[in-house]
Design a protein around this motif. Structure first.
Motif, mmCIF file in Angstrom:
data_model
loop_
_atom_site.group_PDB
_atom_site.id
_atom_site.type_symbol
_atom_site.label_atom_id
_atom_site.label_comp_id
_atom_site.label_asym_id
_atom_site.label_seq_id
_atom_site.Cartn_x
_atom_site.Cartn_y
_atom_site.Cartn_z
ATOM 1 N N THR A 76 0.831 -1.212 0.000
ATOM 2 C CA THR A 76 0.000 0.000 0.000
ATOM 3 C C THR A 76 0.863 1.259 0.000
ATOM 4 N N SER A 77 1.996 1.210 0.700
ATOM 5 C CA SER A 77 2.868 2.390 0.791
ATOM 6 C C SER A 77 3.529 2.724 -0.543
ATOM 7 N N TYR A 78 3.542 1.761 -1.470
ATOM 8 C CA TYR A 78 4.146 2.017 -2.783
ATOM 9 C C TYR A 78 3.420 3.141 -3.524
ATOM 10 N N LEU A 79 2.167 3.355 -3.174
ATOM 11 C CA LEU A 79 1.360 4.382 -3.840
ATOM 12 C C LEU A 79 1.406 5.727 -3.125
ATOM 13 N N ASP A 80 2.197 5.840 -2.073
ATOM 14 C CA ASP A 80 2.250 7.095 -1.309
ATOM 15 C C ASP A 80 2.590 8.315 -2.171
ATOM 16 N N PRO A 81 3.494 8.214 -3.166
ATOM 17 C CA PRO A 81 3.781 9.399 -3.985
ATOM 18 C C PRO A 81 2.556 9.966 -4.692
ATOM 19 N N ALA A 108 -5.169 -3.180 -7.676
ATOM 20 C CA ALA A 108 -6.366 -3.348 -6.846
ATOM 21 C C ALA A 108 -6.406 -2.305 -5.733
ATOM 22 N N ILE A 109 -5.256 -2.038 -5.129
ATOM 23 C CA ILE A 109 -5.185 -1.028 -4.071
ATOM 24 C C ILE A 109 -5.509 0.351 -4.639
ATOM 25 N N ALA A 110 -4.961 0.654 -5.817
ATOM 26 C CA ALA A 110 -5.224 1.946 -6.457
ATOM 27 C C ALA A 110 -6.707 2.111 -6.763
#
Length: 237
Positions: A76-81, A108-110
């Motif tokens: 999930t943290s990969y999308l922090d930017p 899916a998280i996005a």
């Protein structure tokens, strides 16, 4: 959340060929705007990006790996930017991200978080194999990897054959170093008259894409060892 941030799914060539043969120029334009990448393998991703444009400053880019070794709690943290308005690109080893690929987890998280997801145009070995097989392209199923256990594998092959004989094309893959064994199992477990399409090293100069009965394949076995291959059972459409 910045609504302008997008998650781009960036296809990669299936073989060592010129990008112009399989990727539109638009993909390059998108890539040159990105500073953050989620990749299956950093080394191959860097090589791909350098092939896209030699002037890219690779050391200024940010990479995180998403593969079988990744910690699920960190994905999930990969999308922090994206929360700061930065778009991100997903790059797999070959072909289209998120199709038979760990990239689907972060997509899916996005989607759950409401980020815009933008798949870019590029080669899919699954669709290229289906296109070239002569089989039913309206009713088909991609089954991914087959079970490893012999008993489960045998039952699955027979189930796939039965579905194929009813008109639904069955598509599946194997780890490249086990391709030859899978072909031998197909010949042993399925009817000799059943049609099998083998699509190997797609888009490469030594590409093989051919449909024969299993009895015909048995007479002249191709060498599929360590060659990326798609297998299809079906009937001529």
């Amino acid at each position: 959340m910045n609504s302008k941030a997008k998650l781009y799914l960036i296809p990669v060539p299936l073989a060592d060929i010129e990008h112009s043969q399989c990727l539109p120029e638009y993909n390059k334009a998108v890539i040159l705007t990105l500073k953050y990448f989620i990749v299956e393998n950093v080394r191959s991703a860097r090589r791909f990006l350098k092939a896209v444009d030699r002037t890219i400053d690779i050391d200024s880019l940010n990479f995180v790996e998403l593969n079988k070794h990744s910690n699920p709690k960190l994905i999930t943290s990969y999308l922090d930017p994206m929360k700061e308005g930065h778009s991100i690109g997903i790059i797999s080893e070959a072909g289209c991200p998120a199709v038979a690929d760990p990239g689907s987890d972060v997509v899916a998280i996005a989607q759950r978080k409401g980020f815009e997801v933008c798949p870019l145009i590029g080669p899919s070995s699954i669709l290229l194999a289906l296109m070239g097989s002569g089989f039913n392209g309206q009713g088909f199923s991609f089954n991914g990897y087959l079970p490893i256990q012999d008993s489960d594998r045998s039952k699955t092959l027979k189930d796939l054959e039965a579905k194929a004989l009813r008109g639904q094309t069955q598509i599946f893959i194997e780890t490249p170093y086990r391709n030859d064994k899978l072909l031998q199992e197909l010949i042993k477990q399925c009817k000799s008259s059943t049609l099998l399409c083998i699509a190997s090293n797609l888009t490469a100069p030594d590409c093989l894409i051919q449909t024969k009965t299993l009895s015909q394949w048995a007479k002249n076995l191709p060498n599929l060892h360590k060659r990326p291959t798609i297998f299809l059972l079906g009937q001529y459409s």
